[in-house]
Write an enzyme that holds these catalytic residues in place. Structure first.
Site, PDB file in Angstrom:
ATOM      1  N   LYS A  66       0.944  -1.347  -0.055  1.00  0.00           N
ATOM      2  CA  LYS A  66      -0.098   0.100   0.537  1.00  0.00           C
ATOM      3  C   LYS A  66       0.613   1.500  -0.064  1.00  0.00           C
ATOM      4  CE  LYS A  66      -4.266   1.999   2.577  1.00  0.00           C
ATOM      5  NZ  LYS A  66      -5.054   1.714   3.905  1.00  0.00           N
ATOM      6  N   SER A 141      -9.910   2.343   2.074  1.00  0.00           N
ATOM      7  CA  SER A 141      -8.934   3.128   1.050  1.00  0.00           C
ATOM      8  C   SER A 141      -7.788   2.045   0.477  1.00  0.00           C
ATOM      9  CB  SER A 141      -8.175   3.974   2.395  1.00  0.00           C
ATOM     10  OG  SER A 141      -7.345   3.189   3.210  1.00  0.00           O
ATOM     11  N   SER A 165     -10.300  -0.038   6.803  1.00  0.00           N
ATOM     12  CA  SER A 165      -9.458  -0.280   5.239  1.00  0.00           C
ATOM     13  C   SER A 165      -8.853  -1.179   4.722  1.00  0.00           C
ATOM     14  CB  SER A 165      -8.413   0.829   5.697  1.00  0.00           C
ATOM     15  OG  SER A 165      -9.139   2.304   5.388  1.00  0.00           O
TER      16      SER A 165
END
Ligand code: GLN
Length: 460
Positions: A66, A141, A165
């Site tokens: 990420k 996210s 997320s």
């Protein structure tokens, strides 16, 4: 998980992953690729293996990162214009730990800017498509990491979970996702969102792989004073005879019927596997979202104050005086959702409103934690959906912040209480959209949750 050895070359594993990333380029899982570095590292591992030297537990395993984890390879953008060109001088502890075991980062995945969001539509670089239906969102996210795992580009990917997320995109794309107990994995070197609930976890296709990656990342780090002594063990515990409570508050009104069906089916599987499953109501959970959207923006506002156009990152060209350095930089560098949270956060922290909002929310947070404590006197784990509905279409919620925040209603209570939660594939809707079931436990019970999930992996 395929690990490099005498018969499997790390270079081949990395090439294969890079080729798949290329094949699925239009899903936009990645913000940047790390091809040259990844191949170089793979060659080094192959050489070691050829020489008979010892290699790590993740030798040659390609993974996706990420893009809010700092690493000197490439730039860390957090999907924000503010960090569009930020080369990191340091390596996040979690990254260091898995790379010391031989894992190889092939690319940095897309997210909502600064991890603010539930769809990955808030990315400065554009959204990521859902792995199953390209007209739908990836969730967020950590959307890029979830989709990269679901499409089989990588066998695991790192994510961060502040209020859902990791779990929600895992649910939307049909993979495993874990948000560990707060403090399990160091936050050092990860772009901060809300420091009291930020947790580092991963995506994978099964409980065993999640366990391996977490075992490597977990444990005390002197660079993050909130990290816990390592409680993670190599093997999963025996979950036999555990009692599971299905949260009735999250199985009724406002929840998509097909989601409820999938979670009920998962509860049936648990029963078949020998667990006692009973209904439980925890009325306090419905306040979780309200608590989260006061405490979290307060912490966001504090954490984002460092982006001032002076220290690092983007600086506007539109500068006329000192004030405009801050104003123009922050105006141009942040996405609308980032700004919304800064405004709300500063409002609830302001001297006139602190007692009415922030302080009250923190008190309610304690009540929430106590409600969980009571629940875990009765059951060992809790079961509920991850989100009220499956993946939604692009554009459906992005202009309606409250609708978007509702996505988090079932995932933020655990975050506020520091509890571990996992999202496990629980079936699909009639149109094939994945639906996850969420298992949560008291602090430190992370591996028990994985063990329960693993024990029903083969049950129909
Ligand atoms: N969707 C939640 C939010 O927007 C959670 C984000 C996260 O966990 N990083 O706050």
């Amino acid at each position: 998980m395929k690990i490099a050895d005498k018969n499997t070359k790390a270079v081949d594993l990395v090439r294969e992953a890079l080729a798949k990333a290329k094949q699925f380029e239009d899903y936009h899982c990645f913000i940047s690729m790390n091809e040259a570095c990844a191949l170089e590292k793979a060659r080094e591992i192959d050489e070691k293996i050829a020489k008979g030297e010892k290699v790590g537990r993740l030798a040659g395993v390609p993974y996706a990162l990420k893009d809010n984890y700092l690493s000197p390879e490439g730039v860390t953008t957090a999907a924000a214009k503010m960090l569009d060109n930020f080369p990191s001088p340091i390596t996040a502890t979690a990254v260091k730990r898995i790379e010391d075991e031989g894992a190889i980062m092939i690319g940095r995945t897309n997210l909502d800017a600064y991890a603010h969001g539930s769809s990955t539509e808030n990315s400065y670089f554009g959204p990521t498509c859902n792995a199953v239906d390209k007209e739908r969102v990836a969730g967020g996210s950590s959307g890029g990491s979830a989709v990269a795992t679901a499409l089989g580009i990588v066998e695991f990917a790192l994510g961060s979970d502040t209020g859902g997320s990791i779990r929600q995109p895992a649910s939307f794309n049909g993979v495993y996702g874990i948000k560990p107990t707060y403090g399990t994995v160091s936050r050092y070197g990860v772009v901060a969102m809300a420091s009291s609930t930020d947790t580092m976890g991963c995506f994978a296709k099964n409980a065993e792989d999640v366990n391996l990656v977490m075992d490597i990342m977990a444990g005390k780090d002197e660079k993050d004073s909130t990290t816990l002594e390592k409680f993670w063990k190599d093997d999963l515990p025996d979950p036999k005879g555990k009692k599971i409570g299905i949260i009735t508050d999250f199985m009724g009104d406002g929840v998509d019927k097909e989601v409820v069906e999938c979670v009920k089916k998962y509860a049936e599987k648990l029963k078949k596997a020998g667990y006692e499953v009973e209904e439980i109501s925890i009325p306090m959970l419905k306040y979780g979202l309200a608590i989260y959207y006061i405490v979290q923006p307060a912490e966001v506002a504090s954490n984002l104050s460092r982006y001032d156009g002076i220290r690092y990152g983007f600086r506007s060209n539109n500068i006329t005086d000192l004030d405009s350095v801050y104003q123009e930089t922050r105006n141009e560098g942040f996405m609308p959702e980032n700004k919304r949270r800064i405004l709300i956060g500063n409002y609830v922290l302001s001297s006139g409103y602190f007692d009415a909002y922030y302080l009250k929310a923190q008190k309610a947070r304690t009540l929430l934690i106590n409600a969980y404590k009571d629940a875990f006197k009765k059951v060992d784990a809790l079961l509920c959906p991850v989100a009220p509905a499956p993946a939604f279409k692009f554009g459906e919620k992005i202009n309606d912040p409250l609708a978007m925040y509702m996505e988090d209603v079932m995932s933020v209570p655990q975050s506020m209480a520091g509890l571990p939660s996992i999202s496990v594939p629980a079936g699909t809707t009639k149109t094939g959209l994945p639906v996850g079931a969420q298992l949560s436990g008291w602090r430190g019970s992370d591996q028990l949750l994985l063990a329960i999930a693993q024990s029903v992996e083969g049950v129909d």
